[in-house]
Design a protein around this motif. Structure first.
Motif, short mmCIF file in Angstrom:
data_model
loop_
_atom_site.label_atom_id
_atom_site.label_comp_id
_atom_site.label_asym_id
_atom_site.label_seq_id
_atom_site.Cartn_x
_atom_site.Cartn_y
_atom_site.Cartn_z
N ASP A 10 0.83 -1.21 0.00
CA ASP A 10 0.00 0.00 0.00
C ASP A 10 0.86 1.27 0.00
O ASP A 10 0.51 2.26 -0.64
CB ASP A 10 -0.95 0.01 1.19
N SER A 11 1.99 1.23 0.70
CA SER A 11 2.90 2.39 0.70
C SER A 11 3.45 2.63 -0.70
O SER A 11 3.46 3.77 -1.19
CB SER A 11 4.06 2.16 1.67
N LEU A 12 3.91 1.56 -1.34
CA LEU A 12 4.44 1.70 -2.70
C LEU A 12 3.35 2.14 -3.66
O LEU A 12 3.60 2.93 -4.57
CB LEU A 12 5.07 0.38 -3.17
N SER A 13 2.14 1.63 -3.46
CA SER A 13 1.02 2.02 -4.32
C SER A 13 0.77 3.52 -4.23
O SER A 13 0.55 4.18 -5.24
CB SER A 13 -0.22 1.24 -3.93
N GLN A 14 0.82 4.08 -3.03
CA GLN A 14 0.63 5.52 -2.86
C GLN A 14 1.80 6.30 -3.43
O GLN A 14 1.62 7.31 -4.10
CB GLN A 14 0.44 5.86 -1.38
N MET A 15 3.02 5.81 -3.16
CA MET A 15 4.20 6.53 -3.63
C MET A 15 4.31 6.50 -5.16
O MET A 15 4.78 7.46 -5.77
CB MET A 15 5.47 5.92 -3.01
N LEU A 16 3.86 5.41 -5.78
CA LEU A 16 3.94 5.26 -7.24
C LEU A 16 2.63 5.63 -7.92
O LEU A 16 2.45 5.34 -9.10
CB LEU A 16 4.33 3.83 -7.61
N ARG A 17 1.74 6.23 -7.18
CA ARG A 17 0.44 6.69 -7.69
C ARG A 17 -0.34 5.55 -8.36
O ARG A 17 -0.75 5.64 -9.51
CB ARG A 17 0.63 7.86 -8.64
N LYS A 18 -0.48 4.47 -7.61
CA LYS A 18 -1.24 3.27 -8.02
C LYS A 18 -0.62 2.54 -9.21
O LYS A 18 -1.23 1.65 -9.77
CB LYS A 18 -2.70 3.61 -8.34
N ASN A 19 0.59 2.90 -9.61
CA ASN A 19 1.26 2.27 -10.74
C ASN A 19 2.36 1.33 -10.24
O ASN A 19 3.53 1.54 -10.49
CB ASN A 19 1.85 3.36 -11.65
N VAL A 20 1.96 0.29 -9.52
CA VAL A 20 2.92 -0.64 -8.93
C VAL A 20 3.28 -1.69 -9.97
O VAL A 20 2.61 -2.71 -10.11
CB VAL A 20 2.35 -1.31 -7.66
N GLU A 21 4.31 -1.40 -10.73
CA GLU A 21 4.82 -2.33 -11.73
C GLU A 21 6.32 -2.16 -11.83
O GLU A 21 6.89 -1.23 -11.27
CB GLU A 21 4.11 -2.15 -13.07
N ARG A 22 6.98 -3.08 -12.52
CA ARG A 22 8.43 -3.19 -12.53
C ARG A 22 9.14 -1.88 -12.91
O ARG A 22 10.04 -1.43 -12.22
CB ARG A 22 8.85 -4.32 -13.48
#
Length: 199
Positions: A121-133
């Motif tokens: 969830d932290s990465l999702s917020q930091m990457l603006r819901k773009n959690v990919e490689r």
């Protein structure tokens, strides 16, 4: 009637309980060191990020073999928890990434899952819901800071993604001038000039 007294029976039963507790192999003292490793692998099972907090796998060769094994066992399943090589593994996949949090076999799966969810969830917020490689590789410093805010030396520090994102943002602002990229320095200079002109 049988020659047993209450006190000898109680002593006998308590000695059996104590001896059985000491003979159980999985009986261990409670510990704050709950996380053994945090891993992020791509969809080929290759390491993007790995942080091991103990010497279960001391060499890089052993770590890579473990990572291949864990990927082979989990990449085709929809479950979230696995027991592998005497370890509890909780995991989640998203597009082309596989996130893993590993603890000992007697560890509470809910605590490990809280760490995994907080990281994701932290990465999702930091990457603006773009959690990919690709997005993750472009923001590795944020990943390093987030993991350090969530787990330190195997001890869980934080499980609230809002707090993690806030702390990562604060720590990202405190980067010394010598460690900033040219783009960051130019952006900072632009902002300072803009504010001086607006006054």
């Amino acid at each position: 009637m049988f020659g047993f007294t209450v006190s000898t029976t109680n002593e006998f039963l308590s000695s059996i309980v104590v001896s059985n507790l000491h003979s159980l192999k999985f009986y261990t003292e409670p510990s704050l060191y709950t996380v053994k490793a945090v891993l992020i692998l791509d969809n080929d099972g290759d390491r993007l990020y790995a942080k091991y907090y103990d010497d279960t796998y001391p060499t890089v060769k052993e770590q890579k073999a473990f990572e291949k094994n864990i990927f082979n066992k989990t990449h085709r399943t929809d479950s979230e928890i696995a027991l592998l090589e005497g370890l509890t593994v909780v995991y989640k996949s998203n597009i082309d990434l596989f996130f893993y949090v590993i603890g000992s076999s007697h560890e509470n799966e809910l605590m490990l899952m809280a760490v995994l969810n907080c990281l994701f969830d932290s990465l999702s917020q930091m990457l603006r819901k773009n959690v990919e490689r690709r997005a993750l590789l472009e923001n590795m410093e944020g990943l390093f800071l987030a993991v350090d805010e969530i787990v330190d030396g195997g001890v869980i520090l934080e499980s609230d993604p809002q707090q993690v994102v806030h702390r990562v943002a604060l720590r990202g602002d405190d980067v010394p001038l010598t460690e900033q990229t040219v783009t960051q320095v130019l952006q900072s200079a632009k902002e300072q000039i803009k504010w001086s002109l607006l006054r």
